[in-house]
Design a protein around this motif. Structure first.
Motif, PDB file in Angstrom:
ATOM      1  N   ASP A  88     -15.423  18.048 -18.994  1.00 20.36           N
ATOM      2  CA  ASP A  88     -16.351  18.494 -20.159  1.00 20.36           C
ATOM      3  C   ASP A  88     -17.573  18.047 -20.091  1.00 20.36           C
ATOM      4  O   ASP A  88     -18.687  19.069 -20.328  1.00 20.36           O
ATOM      5  CB  ASP A  88     -15.554  17.884 -21.415  1.00 20.36           C
ATOM      6  N   ARG A  91     -19.622  20.767 -17.672  1.00 21.25           N
ATOM      7  CA  ARG A  91     -19.324  21.931 -18.347  1.00 21.25           C
ATOM      8  C   ARG A  91     -20.593  21.932 -19.277  1.00 21.25           C
ATOM      9  O   ARG A  91     -21.237  23.342 -19.544  1.00 21.25           O
ATOM     10  CB  ARG A  91     -18.076  22.375 -18.925  1.00 21.25           C
ATOM     11  N   ARG A  92     -20.764  20.991 -19.975  1.00 17.18           N
ATOM     12  CA  ARG A  92     -22.005  20.902 -21.069  1.00 17.18           C
ATOM     13  C   ARG A  92     -23.266  21.345 -20.441  1.00 17.18           C
ATOM     14  O   ARG A  92     -24.298  22.093 -21.022  1.00 17.18           O
ATOM     15  CB  ARG A  92     -21.986  19.502 -21.278  1.00 17.18           C
ATOM     16  N   PHE A 104     -17.181  33.788 -30.767  1.00 18.57           N
ATOM     17  CA  PHE A 104     -16.355  33.309 -31.621  1.00 18.57           C
ATOM     18  C   PHE A 104     -16.473  34.256 -32.957  1.00 18.57           C
ATOM     19  O   PHE A 104     -17.459  34.128 -33.414  1.00 18.57           O
ATOM     20  CB  PHE A 104     -16.627  31.805 -32.052  1.00 18.57           C
ATOM     21  N   VAL A 120     -20.100  18.819 -29.608  1.00 21.19           N
ATOM     22  CA  VAL A 120     -20.003  18.407 -28.177  1.00 21.19           C
ATOM     23  C   VAL A 120     -21.312  17.669 -27.929  1.00 21.19           C
ATOM     24  O   VAL A 120     -20.990  16.405 -27.494  1.00 21.19           O
ATOM     25  CB  VAL A 120     -19.853  19.498 -27.174  1.00 21.19           C
TER      26      VAL A 120
ATOM     27  N   GLU B 163     -11.406  29.782 -23.168  1.00 25.68           N
ATOM     28  CA  GLU B 163     -12.212  29.866 -22.058  1.00 25.68           C
ATOM     29  C   GLU B 163     -13.728  29.609 -22.443  1.00 25.68           C
ATOM     30  O   GLU B 163     -14.604  28.916 -21.933  1.00 25.68           O
ATOM     31  CB  GLU B 163     -12.120  30.870 -21.242  1.00 25.68           C
ATOM     32  N   ALA B 165     -14.836  28.337 -25.239  1.00 25.12           N
ATOM     33  CA  ALA B 165     -15.190  26.965 -25.751  1.00 25.12           C
ATOM     34  C   ALA B 165     -15.097  26.014 -24.895  1.00 25.12           C
ATOM     35  O   ALA B 165     -15.939  25.117 -24.788  1.00 25.12           O
ATOM     36  CB  ALA B 165     -14.008  26.814 -26.820  1.00 25.12           C
ATOM     37  N   ARG B 166     -14.248  25.992 -23.743  1.00 22.17           N
ATOM     38  CA  ARG B 166     -14.136  25.039 -22.818  1.00 22.17           C
ATOM     39  C   ARG B 166     -15.451  25.241 -21.946  1.00 22.17           C
ATOM     40  O   ARG B 166     -16.044  24.102 -21.638  1.00 22.17           O
ATOM     41  CB  ARG B 166     -12.657  24.962 -21.957  1.00 22.17           C
ATOM     42  N   SER B 167     -16.071  26.282 -21.601  1.00 14.49           N
ATOM     43  CA  SER B 167     -17.060  26.440 -20.827  1.00 14.49           C
ATOM     44  C   SER B 167     -18.233  25.856 -21.394  1.00 14.49           C
ATOM     45  O   SER B 167     -19.477  25.423 -20.837  1.00 14.49           O
ATOM     46  CB  SER B 167     -17.033  27.943 -20.207  1.00 14.49           C
ATOM     47  N   LEU B 168     -18.359  25.576 -22.781  1.00 16.82           N
ATOM     48  CA  LEU B 168     -19.362  24.963 -23.589  1.00 16.82           C
ATOM     49  C   LEU B 168     -19.171  23.644 -23.541  1.00 16.82           C
ATOM     50  O   LEU B 168     -19.992  22.604 -24.119  1.00 16.82           O
ATOM     51  CB  LEU B 168     -19.383  25.492 -25.044  1.00 16.82           C
ATOM     52  N   GLY B 169     -18.075  22.958 -22.916  1.00 19.10           N
ATOM     53  CA  GLY B 169     -17.917  21.683 -22.820  1.00 19.10           C
ATOM     54  C   GLY B 169     -16.971  21.032 -23.576  1.00 19.10           C
ATOM     55  O   GLY B 169     -16.762  19.949 -23.885  1.00 19.10           O
ATOM     56  N   MET B 170     -16.366  21.852 -24.556  1.00 23.44           N
ATOM     57  CA  MET B 170     -15.514  21.562 -25.801  1.00 23.44           C
ATOM     58  C   MET B 170     -14.199  21.063 -25.170  1.00 23.44           C
ATOM     59  O   MET B 170     -13.732  21.549 -24.299  1.00 23.44           O
ATOM     60  CB  MET B 170     -15.292  22.391 -26.605  1.00 23.44           C
TER      61      MET B 170
END
Lengths: 261, 264
Positions: A88, A91-92, A104, A120, B163, B165-170
């Motif tokens: 995580d 990925r940030r 979204f 995050v 995907e 959301a996870r790729s943003l680091g969540m």
């Protein structure tokens, strides 16, 4: 195997991404069969190749949306294939733009660009909004912050997706066929934004079918087929004067789709 | 004649005409044979109807709404937990959730009311608060249905959302809470309203628990007044009160759906 590619460079401190013998299998099928690749800071690398060649899988292995089956993936000096790595956190700093935008839908355009910053990165609200607005401005959608994704065209949605990724202030941007789902007249705006990013020195790994973009913007082009890198080099070589028969064949079909074969 | 009916469109027109005639004949038969005086006496006695007010609204309707909301609150909370368990990567959680859902979905709500309202106090020598019993019984049964609804809603959220959301680091949890569940609830708003309407009707089972006048909900209120007045009118009044609850719920969800249309 990789005849015609440039001499493999030793991985250096300047490398944002290093793939070292990357293997990916889906069941029995080996989609990537030992890929070696390094992307330097500030470099724009375009990956081209026929569908099913493994180029999207390669991209998704970089931020671990796909779990590699073998080899090493090192991003910003962190071995993400190490089970103890905090993926995580990695990925940030790695933005990703998808073919299908994946905005979204329940959040406004502005919220799309602030939600990860707030939840995050724990950026305070005013600063997160300021950053989001600046990035929306940058992709030419400064006025649409209060709209919902469904109210935008595909091209606008993809530009919001780029702004969303940029709002996390990434060191590396991954683009997975960002214009493939767009109507032809909307492709240009998105490519223009990407070109701007490249000019500002963003490190980019781009899977694309836009040969003209690759030719003009890429520092390096990688042609993949059947899970291997067939040819690699500057665009003038790989697209302009390909050495490999498979590359020539692919380019011929992409650039002259209506010619009978 | 055979020639005229060969065209499908003509056949459809004739068929439609026949259906209208059948309907008309049925209505005429019903109206001509019905004894309206008798019907009015049984169902629409104005004095009996008037005598039900204001109690039917101030006590019975209010109790029905309170019982339903208590049960729905528990059902929603427990249902969400069960849905997440059902989708868990930890196999025993999935098993527990599946067993729970199959169990409570398969039992008549009536039996659950008896078990909790009468069985538990007998077996454990405890007396349970009436509101607690109704909340538990409605909530436990409702949770089984609501869990399946929520699970379907969560699974209907496209994979690309996770995907992105996870790729943003969540983290996985953050993604579920911030991205998946809000979208899932938009998707399941209509079926969730159905669960609420079903619970509204199931709350009538509270009559099994016996009650003082102040605790009566609509069904029992109607039944007691039926005995008192020897007339079906109170039952009709109670029935209309259920519709006062359920019809606006249907309208409300349609409003909510159109107001969230922008954001989906």
């Amino acid at each position: 195997m990789t005849a015609g590619s440039g001499t493999p460079r030793a991985a250096g401190a300047d490398d944002v991404v290093v793939l070292d013998g990357l293997v990916k299998r889906f069941g029995e099928t080996e989609v990537l069969t030992g890929i070696d690749l390094a992307v330097r800071r500030g470099e724009v690398v375009c990956v081209i190749g026929p569908s099913g060649s493994g180029k999207s899988t390669l991209l998704r292995c970089v931020n671990l949306l796909e779990q590699p089956s073998g080899g090493r993936v090192v991003v910003r000096g962190t071995d993400v294939t190490d089970p103890d790595c905090d993926i995580d956190a990695v990925r940030r700093h790695v933005g990703m733009v998808f073919q299908a935008f994946n905005l979204f839908p329940h959040l406004t355009v502005l919220q799309n660009c602030t939600v990860a910053q707030r939840k995050v990165a724990k950026v305070p609200a005013p600063e997160a909004e300021e950053r989001a607005r600046a990035n929306l401005e940058r992709v030419g959608l400064g006025e649409r912050g209060d709209a919902y994704p469904a109210e935008l065209s595909g091209g606008q949605q993809q530009r919001v997706a780029i702004a969303r990724a940029l709002s996390m202030e990434p060191d590396l941007m991954l683009f997975d066929e960002p214009t493939s789902a767009l109507d032809p007249e909307l492709v240009g705006d998105v490519l223009e934004v990407m070109r701007g990013l490249a000019d500002e020195g963003m490190t980019m790994l781009v899977v694309t079918h836009e040969m003209e973009f690759a030719r003009q913007v890429a520092d390096r082009v990688i042609f993949m087929d059947g899970g291997v890198v067939v040819e690699e080099g500057p665009p003038s070589q790989v697209i302009g004067a390909p050495r490999e028969a498979r590359t020539r064949d692919f380019l011929d079909r992409v650039l002259n789709p209506t010619h009978g074969r | 004649m055979r020639g005229a009916l060969r065209s499908p469109r003509r056949r459809a027109r004739v068929s439609r005409g026949v259906q209208y005639v059948v309907l008309l004949v049925a209505v005429v038969l019903l109206v001509s044979t019905a004894d309206f005086g008798e019907i009015r006496r049984a169902f629409l006695n104005p004095e009996v109807a008037a005598a039900q007010f204001p109690g039917v609204l101030t006590t019975a309707l209010v109790n029905t709404v309170v019982y339903t909301l208590l049960g729905f609150a528990l059902g929603l909370a427990l249902g969400l937990v069960l849905a997440l368990m059902r989708l868990s990567s930890v196999a025993p959680y999935r098993w527990i959730s599946t067993v729970y859902i199959e169990f409570f979905r398969g039992l008549p709500a009536l039996l659950v009311f008896i078990a909790i309202g009468n069985g538990v106090p007998l077996a454990f020598q405890v007396s349970l608060n009436r509101y607690l019993v109704v909340t538990l019984a409605l909530g436990l049964v409702g949770a089984a249905y609501i869990a399946e609804t929520i699970r379907a809603g969560i699974q209907a959220v496209p994979r690309g959302q996770v995907e992105a959301a996870r790729s943003l680091g969540m983290s996985s949890t953050r993604t579920t809470v911030t991205i998946v569940i809000p979208q899932a609830f938009r998707i399941i708003l209509p079926p969730l309203t159905n669960e609420l309407i079903m619970l509204t009707k199931d709350s009538s089972l509270a009559y099994l628990l016996g009650s003082t006048l102040a605790q009566q909900e609509l069904a029992q209120f109607g039944r007691q007044a039926l005995n008192q007045y020897q007339s079906l009118t109170p039952v009709l009044v109670a029935g209309l009160c259920y519709l006062i609850i359920t019809i606006p719920l249907g309208l409300l969800v349609r409003r909510l759906e159109s107001s969230t249309a922008r954001s989906r």
